[in-house]
Design an enzyme around this catalytic site. Structure first.
Site, PDB file in Angstrom:
ATOM      1  N   THR A  21      -1.376  -4.268  60.720  1.00 19.05           N
ATOM      2  CA  THR A  21      -1.598  -4.855  59.399  1.00 19.05           C
ATOM      3  C   THR A  21      -0.378  -5.667  58.967  1.00 19.05           C
ATOM      4  O   THR A  21       0.752  -5.200  59.046  1.00 19.05           O
ATOM      5  CB  THR A  21      -1.892  -3.748  58.366  1.00 19.05           C
ATOM      6  OG1 THR A  21      -3.039  -3.026  58.817  1.00 19.05           O
ATOM      7  CG2 THR A  21      -2.158  -4.334  56.986  1.00 19.05           C
TER       8      THR A  21
ATOM      9  N   CYS B 109      33.193  -1.783  71.002  1.00 19.20           N
ATOM     10  CA  CYS B 109      34.126  -0.763  71.454  1.00 19.20           C
ATOM     11  C   CYS B 109      33.326   0.385  72.062  1.00 19.20           C
ATOM     12  O   CYS B 109      32.586   1.056  71.369  1.00 19.20           O
ATOM     13  CB  CYS B 109      34.923  -0.275  70.254  1.00 19.20           C
ATOM     14  SG  CYS B 109      36.312   0.754  70.682  1.00 19.20           S
TER      15      CYS B 109
ATOM     16  N   GLY C 281      13.111 -11.139  64.360  1.00 22.20           N
ATOM     17  CA  GLY C 281      13.529 -12.008  65.457  1.00 22.20           C
ATOM     18  C   GLY C 281      13.465 -11.301  66.802  1.00 22.20           C
ATOM     19  O   GLY C 281      13.082 -11.896  67.821  1.00 22.20           O
ATOM     20  N   THR C 282      13.841 -10.039  66.821  1.00 21.36           N
ATOM     21  CA  THR C 282      13.846  -9.280  68.080  1.00 21.36           C
ATOM     22  C   THR C 282      12.446  -9.203  68.680  1.00 21.36           C
ATOM     23  O   THR C 282      12.261  -9.462  69.877  1.00 21.36           O
ATOM     24  CB  THR C 282      14.386  -7.857  67.830  1.00 21.36           C
ATOM     25  OG1 THR C 282      15.722  -7.956  67.326  1.00 21.36           O
ATOM     26  CG2 THR C 282      14.381  -7.027  69.106  1.00 21.36           C
TER      27      THR C 282
ATOM     28  N   GLN D 267      19.309 -18.284  64.182  1.00 17.07           N
ATOM     29  CA  GLN D 267      20.522 -18.726  63.479  1.00 17.07           C
ATOM     30  C   GLN D 267      20.472 -20.213  63.115  1.00 17.07           C
ATOM     31  O   GLN D 267      21.409 -20.718  62.496  1.00 17.07           O
ATOM     32  CB  GLN D 267      21.773 -18.463  64.343  1.00 17.07           C
ATOM     33  CG  GLN D 267      22.085 -17.004  64.570  1.00 17.07           C
ATOM     34  CD  GLN D 267      22.658 -16.289  63.330  1.00 17.07           C
ATOM     35  OE1 GLN D 267      23.054 -16.909  62.348  1.00 17.07           O
ATOM     36  NE2 GLN D 267      22.699 -14.968  63.397  1.00 17.07           N
TER      37      GLN D 267
ATOM     38  N   SER E 190      13.558 -15.443  61.893  1.00 21.02           N
ATOM     39  CA  SER E 190      13.671 -14.132  61.249  1.00 21.02           C
ATOM     40  C   SER E 190      13.912 -14.300  59.758  1.00 21.02           C
ATOM     41  O   SER E 190      14.595 -15.244  59.336  1.00 21.02           O
ATOM     42  CB  SER E 190      14.823 -13.364  61.896  1.00 21.02           C
ATOM     43  OG  SER E 190      15.083 -12.169  61.180  1.00 21.02           O
TER      44      SER E 190
ATOM     45  N   HIS F 108      15.571 -12.147  57.507  1.00 16.01           N
ATOM     46  CA  HIS F 108      16.796 -11.675  56.849  1.00 16.01           C
ATOM     47  C   HIS F 108      18.046 -12.484  57.146  1.00 16.01           C
ATOM     48  O   HIS F 108      19.109 -12.201  56.588  1.00 16.01           O
ATOM     49  CB  HIS F 108      17.024 -10.184  57.141  1.00 16.01           C
ATOM     50  CG  HIS F 108      17.521  -9.862  58.511  1.00 16.01           C
ATOM     51  ND1 HIS F 108      18.835  -9.539  58.752  1.00 16.01           N
ATOM     52  CD2 HIS F 108      16.900  -9.802  59.700  1.00 16.01           C
ATOM     53  CE1 HIS F 108      18.974  -9.280  60.041  1.00 16.01           C
ATOM     54  NE2 HIS F 108      17.813  -9.438  60.638  1.00 16.01           N
TER      55      HIS F 108
ATOM     56  N   ASN G 124      24.717 -16.982  67.814  1.00 12.34           N
ATOM     57  CA  ASN G 124      25.037 -16.132  66.666  1.00 12.34           C
ATOM     58  C   ASN G 124      26.503 -15.710  66.597  1.00 12.34           C
ATOM     59  O   ASN G 124      26.983 -15.308  65.551  1.00 12.34           O
ATOM     60  CB  ASN G 124      24.142 -14.895  66.656  1.00 12.34           C
ATOM     61  CG  ASN G 124      24.099 -14.183  67.991  1.00 12.34           C
ATOM     62  OD1 ASN G 124      23.664 -14.756  68.987  1.00 12.34           O
ATOM     63  ND2 ASN G 124      24.572 -12.953  68.022  1.00 12.34           N
TER      64      ASN G 124
HETATM   65  C1  LIG Z   1      19.679 -11.592  64.219  1.00 16.09           C
HETATM   66  C2  LIG Z   1      19.238 -12.317  65.436  1.00 16.09           C
HETATM   67  C3  LIG Z   1      18.105 -11.902  66.157  1.00 16.09           C
HETATM   68  C4  LIG Z   1      17.331 -10.666  65.798  1.00 16.09           C
HETATM   69  O1  LIG Z   1      16.581 -10.810  64.625  1.00 16.09           O
HETATM   70  P1  LIG Z   1      16.096  -9.497  63.845  1.00 16.09           P
HETATM   71  O2  LIG Z   1      15.191 -10.026  62.793  1.00 16.09           O
HETATM   72  O3  LIG Z   1      17.335  -8.858  63.302  1.00 16.09           O
HETATM   73  O4  LIG Z   1      15.400  -8.636  64.836  1.00 16.09           O
HETATM   74  C5  LIG Z   1      17.728 -12.632  67.262  1.00 16.09           C
HETATM   75  N1  LIG Z   1      18.411 -13.709  67.646  1.00 16.09           N
HETATM   76  C6  LIG Z   1      19.506 -14.155  66.982  1.00 16.09           C
HETATM   77  C7  LIG Z   1      20.204 -15.375  67.445  1.00 16.09           C
HETATM   78  C8  LIG Z   1      19.950 -13.462  65.864  1.00 16.09           C
HETATM   79  O5  LIG Z   1      21.035 -13.893  65.217  1.00 16.09           O
END
Ligand SMILES: *Cc1c(COP(=O)(O)O)cnc(C)c1O
Length: 386
Positions: free
Chosen positions: A237, A325, A71-72, A179, A199, A201, A151
């Site tokens: 790849t 923190c 996602g990042t 999300q 994403s 995971h 999120n």
């Molecule tokens: C977890 C998350 C991401 C990042 O996704 P990754 O696959 O962990 O890099 C981006 N946006 C939101 C809203 C997320 O919850």
């Protein structure tokens, strides 16, 4: 010792069927999809079958899905890719104050690189006002990026409405749907967005894989330079096994979405009522009516979030907080600050995120141990008792 996972919004366990599909891919489809020989071509066919499967579940064309490392990277590609590809037209971008850091920090990076960025405020539920949003559009605006589901709080944004405003203004619209996928129905052609991040995971797929929907015809500058993978938009790849795993995961979450949503809505309603009955000075951040049932964000006034997490962890319950923190001083979550949540409440915020294996018994246990934890932490808080 209990072992209760209430942090599904941070990441999810890999579904057994997903792991099985990936095992097959690793041992049988190990060719490089860029290779001309049969091993490569077989891997390419498998990868594109996964792409087509995802496209049909998301309501777009397979040729519009590009795989990334997560996602990042998808968010970075959307923001920087469009900003750089469209800079002759203009250098103004709009986003919101409550985005995930992958969007927020990409936007801040662009702001430091000579782009002009508007960070839209949100209301107390965490929503962007479409009219305020419309007023922020300028002739030099090239991209708007607003997340579909937050999120930290689970707040759902009016994406279709905003995408439509952008469409008539000739401005591209991106949404981070990481999300949202698998939790709310998504049909991209119906939504009218130009770019959408997802994403693996967060939907019971593997980590390190994700993707970006890029509408046909949208120009985007690549982040990586290398081979001609993913039609030159993302060199490197392809991670075939992870792609197959993510497609399998999407199929599973989509097929059980309705059933899971009603089950989890009942559980989270029960949990909120139980906590508020047992503990005073607890408030809900966002609202269940405008959010997803998987995320319950509660503020325990006068109890510090990080300490609640550690206390719960000692009892076997895993949760998250929005506040980070930093060297002893508490920085409240940017999301709760934008929602104008009082500092003392924001610092005591906990995100309980529910998922596939969450049971009523998990929540009963959590609700049974929380009152003592909160009492003990509050008794040490000068701000709460003073
Ligand atoms: C977890 C998350 C991401 C990042 O996704 P990754 O696959 O962990 O890099 C981006 N946006 C939101 C809203 C997320 O919850």
């Amino acid at each position: 010792m209990n072992s209760i996972y209430l942090d599904y919004s941070s990441t999810t366990p890999v579904d057994k069927a997903v792991a099985g599909a990936m095992q097959v891919a690793w041992s049988e489809d190990y060719g490089n999809p860029s290779s001309v020989h049969r091993f490569g071509q077989k891997a390419k066919v498998r990868m594109n079958q996964a792409r087509e499967k995802m496209a049909s579940l998301l309501g777009c064309d397979g040729s519009e899905l590009y795989f990334t490392s997560g996602g990042t990277e998808a968010d970075n590609l959307a923001l920087k890719g469009v900003a750089y590809a469209s800079q002759k037209k203009g250098r103004h971008i709009i986003t919101s104050q409550t985005e995930h850091h992958a969007v927020l920090h990409s936007a801040e990076y662009l702001a430091q690189s000579g782009f002009d960025v508007t960070f839209l405020p949100v209301d107390e539920l965490g929503k962007v006002d479409p009219q305020q949003f419309k007023a922020a559009l300028r002739p030099d605006t090239t991209l708007v990026s607003i997340m579909m589901v937050n999120n930290e709080t689970g707040t759902i944004q009016p994406i279709r409405e905003m995408a439509e405003i952008c469409r008539s203004a000739g401005v591209l619209f991106h949404t981070d749907a990481v999300q949202a996928v698998g939790k709310i129905p998504i049909n991209i052609s119906d939504l009218g967005v130009d770019l959408l991040s997802f994403s693996g995971h967060k939907i019971y797929g593997p980590k390190g894989i994700g993707g970006l929907f890029i509408r046909k015809g949208v120009r985007i500058a690549p982040l990586f330079h290398g081979g001609s993978h993913e039609k030159r938009k993302r060199a490197g790849t392809e991670n075939i096994a992870a792609i197959i795993g993510m497609a399998t995961a999407l199929e599973m979450v989509t097929s059980r979405m309705d059933e899971e949503n009603s089950r989890l809505a009942q559980l989270s309603d029960w949990f909120i009522n139980e906590i508020q009955a047992k503990i005073k000075d607890v408030s809900l951040n966002g609202s269940m009516a405008s959010g997803i049932p998987q995320i319950v964000n509660l503020s325990f006034k006068g109890a510090e979030g990080e300490s609640i997490i550690l206390s719960l962890d000692l009892k076997g319950v895993a949760v998250s907080s929005g506040s980070a923190c930093t060297s002893g001083s508490l920085e409240a979550s940017h999301v709760l600050s934008a929602m104008k949540v009082d500092d003392l409440l924001a610092q005591g915020s906990i995100r309980f995120s529910l998922g596939q294996f969450t049971t009523k018994a998990d929540l009963e246990y959590t609700a049974s141990i929380l009152p003592d934890i909160i009492d003990r932490l509050r008794s040490m808080s000068a701000a709460y008792n003073g």
